[in-house]
Design an enzyme around this catalytic site. Sequence first.
Site, PDB file in Angstrom:
ATOM      1  N   ASN A   1       0.863  -1.180   0.000  1.00  0.00           N
ATOM      2  CA  ASN A   1       0.000   0.000   0.000  1.00  0.00           C
ATOM      3  C   ASN A   1       0.898   1.228   0.000  1.00  0.00           C
ATOM      4  OD1 ASN A   1      -1.805   2.034   0.547  1.00  0.00           O
ATOM      5  ND2 ASN A   1      -2.323   1.336   2.613  1.00  0.00           N
ATOM      6  N   TRP A   2       0.960   1.894  -1.146  1.00  0.00           N
ATOM      7  CA  TRP A   2       1.874   3.039  -1.272  1.00  0.00           C
ATOM      8  C   TRP A   2       1.351   4.285  -0.547  1.00  0.00           C
ATOM      9  CZ3 TRP A   2       3.533   3.176  -7.192  1.00  0.00           C
ATOM     10  CH2 TRP A   2       4.190   1.977  -7.508  1.00  0.00           C
ATOM     11  N   LYS A   3       0.086   4.273  -0.221  1.00  0.00           N
ATOM     12  CA  LYS A   3      -0.548   5.458   0.388  1.00  0.00           C
ATOM     13  C   LYS A   3      -0.282   6.679  -0.517  1.00  0.00           C
ATOM     14  CE  LYS A   3      -0.153   3.157   4.761  1.00  0.00           C
ATOM     15  NZ  LYS A   3      -0.096   3.221   6.198  1.00  0.00           N
TER      16      LYS A   3
ATOM     17  N   HIS B   1      -9.479   0.984   4.755  1.00  0.00           N
ATOM     18  CA  HIS B   1      -8.197   1.127   5.461  1.00  0.00           C
ATOM     19  C   HIS B   1      -8.415   2.023   6.689  1.00  0.00           C
ATOM     20  CE1 HIS B   1      -4.144   2.416   6.416  1.00  0.00           C
ATOM     21  NE2 HIS B   1      -3.740   1.302   5.834  1.00  0.00           N
TER      22      HIS B   1
ATOM     23  N   GLU C   1      -6.814   4.412   7.854  1.00  0.00           N
ATOM     24  CA  GLU C   1      -6.650   5.850   7.614  1.00  0.00           C
ATOM     25  C   GLU C   1      -7.925   6.432   7.009  1.00  0.00           C
ATOM     26  OE1 GLU C   1      -2.927   5.471   5.529  1.00  0.00           O
ATOM     27  OE2 GLU C   1      -2.062   4.809   7.430  1.00  0.00           O
TER      28      GLU C   1
ATOM     29  N   GLU D   1      -5.527  -5.270  10.347  1.00  0.00           N
ATOM     30  CA  GLU D   1      -4.462  -4.296  10.626  1.00  0.00           C
ATOM     31  C   GLU D   1      -4.781  -3.561  11.925  1.00  0.00           C
ATOM     32  OE1 GLU D   1      -2.351  -2.895   6.836  1.00  0.00           O
ATOM     33  OE2 GLU D   1      -4.249  -1.845   6.889  1.00  0.00           O
TER      34      GLU D   1
ATOM     35  N   GLY E   1       2.280   1.954  10.796  1.00  0.00           N
ATOM     36  CA  GLY E   1       3.238   3.057  10.681  1.00  0.00           C
ATOM     37  C   GLY E   1       3.953   3.383  11.976  1.00  0.00           C
TER      38      GLY E   1
ATOM     39  N   SER F   1       3.208  -2.417  10.289  1.00  0.00           N
ATOM     40  CA  SER F   1       4.662  -2.468  10.521  1.00  0.00           C
ATOM     41  C   SER F   1       5.291  -3.804  10.140  1.00  0.00           C
ATOM     42  CB  SER F   1       4.994  -2.098  11.978  1.00  0.00           C
ATOM     43  OG  SER F   1       4.579  -0.774  12.251  1.00  0.00           O
TER      44      SER F   1
ATOM     45  N   GLY G   1       4.956   1.148   4.741  1.00  0.00           N
ATOM     46  CA  GLY G   1       6.304   1.714   4.622  1.00  0.00           C
ATOM     47  C   GLY G   1       7.301   0.817   3.894  1.00  0.00           C
TER      48      GLY G   1
HETATM   49  P1  PGA Z   1       2.789   0.063   7.641  1.00  0.00           P
HETATM   50  O1  PGA Z   1       1.343   0.302   6.967  1.00  0.00           O
HETATM   51  O2  PGA Z   1       3.317  -1.220   7.083  1.00  0.00           O
HETATM   52  O3  PGA Z   1       3.591   1.268   7.241  1.00  0.00           O
HETATM   53  O4  PGA Z   1       2.556  -0.030   9.101  1.00  0.00           O
HETATM   54  C1  PGA Z   1       0.460  -0.763   6.765  1.00  0.00           C
HETATM   55  C2  PGA Z   1      -0.818  -0.260   6.164  1.00  0.00           C
HETATM   56  O5  PGA Z   1      -1.261   0.836   6.508  1.00  0.00           O
HETATM   57  O6  PGA Z   1      -1.438  -0.935   5.323  1.00  0.00           O
END
Ligand code: PGA
Length: 254
Positions: A11-13, A99, A101, A169, A175, A215, A237
Site C-alpha cells: 500500500n503506497w498510500k 483502510h 486511515e 491491521e 506506521g 509495521s 512503509g
Molecule cells: P505500515 O502500513 O506497514 O507502514 O505499518 C500498513 C498499512 O497501513 O497498510
Amino acid sequence: MSKRKPLIAGNWKMNLDKLTGKKLVEDLANANIDYKKVDVLVAPSSILIQPALCSLSKIKNSIIVAAQNISHEEKGAFTGETSAAMVAASGAKYTLIGHSERRQLYVDTDQLINLKVKKALEHNLSVILCVGETLWDREASAAVETVLAQVGKGLKDIKSLTKIVLAYEPVWAIGTGVTASPKDAQNMHKAIREYVAKIRGKAVADKLRILYGGSVTPINAKELLSQKDIDGALVGGASLKSEDFLKIINFDKK
Ligand code: PGA
C-alpha cells in the site's frame, strides 16, 4: 503454513510519483518471484495506476495493481472522488476498502465501507477489506469484538466472498514500528476465520485469505506469515523500497 496462496500487497498510500513508482514496479517486475507460490499486488494512488500498469506491461510479470479506495457512488457530482468504474477501466483489478486511515481521517463508516465493497464487486473489482481495532479497543479488551463487528458489517449482504480478501491491521501497529506479536495476530486471524465460518460456512472461511498488516518488515515477515491463519501481508512503509518489499515477497525462500 496455510493452504491458501499468500498475497503480499504493498500500500503506497500518498507516496511516490510517476518516476519513483515506475522504478519500483520495474524493480519488482524484473525480480525473480515465483508467482506459483505467491501473489503480489501494489496499490499506488489512483493517478499512478495507469503509469504503473504501462511500465509493468513491458516486462513479463504477474503483479496485480490495485486502487487504495473508491467512491460508493456510481457517478455524478462528487468532487475529488474516483468511481469503481474508473478504477476498473484504468486496468486495476483490486481495490483496498476500509483502510484505517480512511476510517479515521475520512470517516469511512462500516455502512459506507459495505456500500463501497458492493460497488467494487458490481464493477468486477476484487476487494481487500481492511479491519482492525484501536489501542483503546485493545486496552478495553474489546479488540476481537470490534474487529468481528467490522467484518460482519463490511460483508453484510455480500453473497459471494470469492473476490474478497480480508486484511487485519491493528490501528496501533500501522506506521508505528510496533507489530502485533505473531501469537496475537494468529489469535485474531483465527477468530476472524471462525466468525466467517459461523456466518458463511466452513468451506468459505477455509478459502478466505486474511492478510496481516501493521509495521510488517523483512525482519518480522517470516514469523508472522508462518502462522496458520495468516495468508499474506498488507505492507505500507516497507513496500516503498523494492529491496525490502522483495524480501517480504520472498519470505518463504531459504
Ligand atoms: P505500515 O502500513 O506497514 O507502514 O505499518 C500498513 C498499512 O497501513 O497498510
